[in-house]
Design a protein around this motif. Structure first.
Motif, PDB file in Angstrom:
ATOM      1  N   SER A  43       0.899  -1.285  -0.040  1.00  0.00           N
ATOM      2  CA  SER A  43       0.039  -0.055   0.005  1.00  0.00           C
ATOM      3  C   SER A  43       0.841   1.294  -0.022  1.00  0.00           C
ATOM      4  O   SER A  43       0.555   2.137  -0.848  1.00  0.00           O
ATOM      5  N   ASP A 163      -5.805  -0.726  -4.864  1.00  0.00           N
ATOM      6  CA  ASP A 163      -5.310  -1.318  -3.555  1.00  0.00           C
ATOM      7  C   ASP A 163      -6.308  -2.142  -2.897  1.00  0.00           C
ATOM      8  O   ASP A 163      -7.064  -1.730  -2.037  1.00  0.00           O
ATOM      9  N   GLU A 164      -5.797  -3.398  -2.858  1.00  0.00           N
ATOM     10  CA  GLU A 164      -6.851  -4.515  -2.413  1.00  0.00           C
ATOM     11  C   GLU A 164      -8.243  -4.298  -2.661  1.00  0.00           C
ATOM     12  O   GLU A 164      -8.941  -4.040  -1.838  1.00  0.00           O
TER      13      GLU A 164
HETATM   14 MG   LIG Z   1      -2.118  -2.400   2.020  1.00  0.00          MG
END
Ligand SMILES: [Mg+2]
Ligand SMILES: Nc1ncnc2c1ncn2[C@@H]1O[C@H](COP(=O)(O)OP(=O)(O)OP(=O)(O)O)[C@@H](O)[C@H]1O
Lengths: 243, 393
Positions: A43, A163-164
């Motif tokens: 991240s 991000d995910e």
């Molecule tokens: Mg992360």
């Protein structure tokens, strides 16, 4: 042609070094997946690219240009690099369509009616056209994430950072969001995706990097990484996903 | 919900009825003089009636507020006078009696007719006009003249009667006070809210790595200024602030404007802290999403953060309004006749404290209770989490 070049990127929180010299080049139209265990800095790397985190040292070039020179330039870079968050982050005080048109209205200063038309088309693309007037809190997680993707698309970004995007979703909603991202991949837009969905990464990406303790530990084609990882940490990490 | 509404409305209607049935006091002028005999004119213009209380002279004003027996003179110099009165509250004795009036250090005898009060009207009837018809004779010349006065109700000795009397008779003053209290509180809260937006911005604004020296200095200055303002206004009593600005500076030359100014400034400090808390409670993801799209700090604050923070703060801001309804009572110190000060004024009329303050307490309770109920209703409609009422004092 590379669209993003990252040189020796470091990021530390106080004494805590999270990114320990990242070098990375992303080509125009490339789909890059980033995998790695929790806390490895995925991240942080993504958030440095659009300066949501300020790098401690190193350089990030977008079209061979450094945008970390003034607030104005950072805003320009951000308007050209979209981001989709794990927790959706839809604007809670605005309905779906207003979520989509706020940024292009204020930044690109486009005509509101044109934007509404474009917003409806974009929502149609992610299958959310019927929800244009709904408030975010009335939507399911999967629906929110599809709206968030549509919102990012409204700025016509050249790159989208994910991000995910499916980590916060109930399992039955993961599919709809992955399908949306897959259909996006066909448009040829550059994408950087942090994900724990290994089969998705394998199917979609051109290249995969495995991050470990703040460095790019191993990189290669999806086949190289998922079928025959070379380095021990990568093997160990992937073993957990086979079951 | 409907029940609360009904209660509030019934209360308001009752209050309204009581206020509107109040008899208006209309001070009466005595009728025009019709004669042209100079001696009689002199008599009419200078005749004096006397109260049974120390034989004080009844001026026109006192004649309009008769509550006890009084005397009518049987002559004015050489002018002989007889009277008739038509009033069911008064009776006129036909027998002359003599009273001795003080004149300087001496006493002078005066022949008079006594007017006795049979009964007084009750407060619901209010003031009742009576006429005194006088016939004045001098040198076989007779002229007539009518004087007018009023009998007025007196405050009963018991608490309930006294309260009813006070409420009915001075309802208009209470109403005026209540309206002023609501007006100052509402305006003060609205102006305070607008100021609070600036203060809260000043307090939350942060320096970033890319700010130049000037921007950094400016932001730090704004932080400090807002903090100092908030500390001072939250750390001193409003009664001191009001006295400081009014007695210290005579601000705006009008206590009402000065009071509104003080309430606004004071409220701004409290609401600024509420909004700052509201901003801090907004998920960081909201501003990050705004930045990630290319919006700047101001845009993110204006379009995303403040709207949400303000919506979440609405119950607490409403509560500030309710607190202001109570706290504006301290403005009596600078001579604003809001609700509390009206009550104080009313206690001075009959020297009866209990009734006026009991009524004013009930009115405050009504105002705060109904405001809270209405705010709760609005909050529920708008899908906000209602806040339980707390108070600063
Ligand atoms: Mg992360
Ligand atoms: N604002 C911050 N302040 C201090 N430390 C932080 C901050 N943000 C992240 N970190 C630390 O940096 C490290 C890397 O965080 P990062 O979020 O980049 O990991 P990640 O690979 O995305 O993990 P995950 O898979 O759990 O999302 C973690 O140890 C985290 O605790």
């Amino acid at each position: 042609m590379s669209i993003i070049k990252i040189h020796n990127l470091h990021k530390a929180y106080d004494q805590d070094e999270v990114l320990k010299g990242i070098n990375l080049e992303i080509k125009q139209g490339e789909i890059l997946s980033i995998i790695g265990s929790s806390g490895s800095g995925k991240s942080t790397l993504l958030r440095c690219i659009n300066y949501l985190e300020i790098p401690t040292s190193g350089e990030i070039l977008f079209h061979n240009e450094n945008f970390f020179t003034s607030p104005k330039n950072i805003q320009i870079l951000r308007s050209r690099v979209g981001m989709v968050f794990q927790s959706f982050n839809l604007f809670e005080n605005k309905n779906v369509i207003d979520n989509l048109i706020l940024a292009p209205l204020k930044i690109l200063k486009k005509n509101k009616e044109d934007l509404r038309k474009k917003a409806l088309e974009t929502l149609d693309m992610v299958g959310m056209k019927d929800f244009a007037m709904k408030m975010p809190k009335t939507l399911s997680g999967g629906q929110k994430q599809r709206v968030a993707i549509a919102r990012a698309l409204m700025m016509n970004p050249e790159v989208i950072l994910f991000d995910e995007p499916t980590s916060a979703l109930d399992p039955e909603m993961v599919g709809e969001v992955l399908d949306t991202i897959k259909s996006l991949a066909k448009t040829g837009i550059t994408m950087i995706i942090v994900t724990h969905e290994m089969s998705f990464a394998k199917e979609l990406s051109h290249r995969v990097i495995f991050m470990n303790e703040g460095i790019v530990y191993e990189e290669g084609s999806p086949n190289e990484i998922f079928q025959s990882p070379k380095l021990p940490r990568t093997k160990e990490f992937l073993k957990r996903f086979i079951n | 919900m409907l029940k609360v509404f009904k209660k509030v409305i019934t209360f308001a209607i009752l209050f309204g009825i009581i206020i509107t049935v109040i008899p208006r006091s209309n001070a009466l002028d005595n009728t025009e003089i019709q004669t042209d005999d100079p001696i009689i004119i002199d008599a009419i213009e200078n005749i004096k009636f006397y109260s049974s209380f120390n034989y004080q002279t009844l001026t026109a004003d006192r004649l309009n507020r008769i509550t006890q027996d009084f005397y009518l003179p049987a002559n004015y110099g050489d002018v002989q006078i007889t009277y008739t009165i038509d009033s069911k509250y008064l009776s006129l004795s036909q027998e002359k009696e003599t009273i001795s009036l003080r004149q300087g250090t001496d006493y002078v005898d005066q022949e008079v007719f006594k007017v006795s009060v049979k009964t007084l009207p009750n407060v619901l009837v209010g003031e009742v006009v009576f006429s005194i018809h006088a016939s004045l004779s001098y040198n076989n010349n007779i002229d007539y003249h009518t004087f007018q006065g009023q009998v007025i109700p007196v405050i009963p000795d018991d608490f309930l009667g006294g309260s009813l009397y006070t409420l009915v008779r001075y309802g208009k003053m209470f109403l005026e006070g209540a309206l002023l209290t609501i007006g100052i509180s509402l305006l003060g809260t609205i102006i305070g809210f607008i100021l609070a937006l600036l203060l809260a911005t000043g307090k939350i604004i942060k320096t970033t790595e890319l700010d130049n020296k000037f921007q950094k200095t400016l932001k730090i200055f704004m932080n400090k200024l807002s903090s100092i303002y908030i500390t001072i206004f939250r750390g001193t009593p409003m009664i001191v602030q009001a006295s400081f600005f009014w007695y210290g500076f005579g601000l705006f030359g009008d206590p009402l404007l000065c009071g509104l100014f003080v309430v606004s400034l004071n409220t701004a400090a409290y609401i600024a802290e509420i909004i700052r808390g509201g901003v801090e409670s907004i998920d960081k993801g909201q501003s990050e999403a705004a930045y990630a799209l290319g919006l700047n700090y101001t845009q993110s604050l204006l379009f995303i953060i403040f709207p949400q923070a303000i919506k979440n703060s609405m119950p607490a801001i409403g509560n500030e309004f309710v607190i202001n309804i109570k706290d504006t009572a301290v403005l009596s110190v600078i001579g604003i006749f809001e609700l509390f000060n009206q009550a104080t004024k009313i206690t001075g009329i009959h020297y009866r404290q209990l009734e006026a303050y009991a009524i004013v307490a009930l009115i405050y309770l009504f105002l705060t209770y109904s405001t809270t109920s209405i705010l709760k209703l609005v909050e529920k409609r708008m899908g906000m989490k209602p806040l339980e009422l707390t108070s600063s004092n």
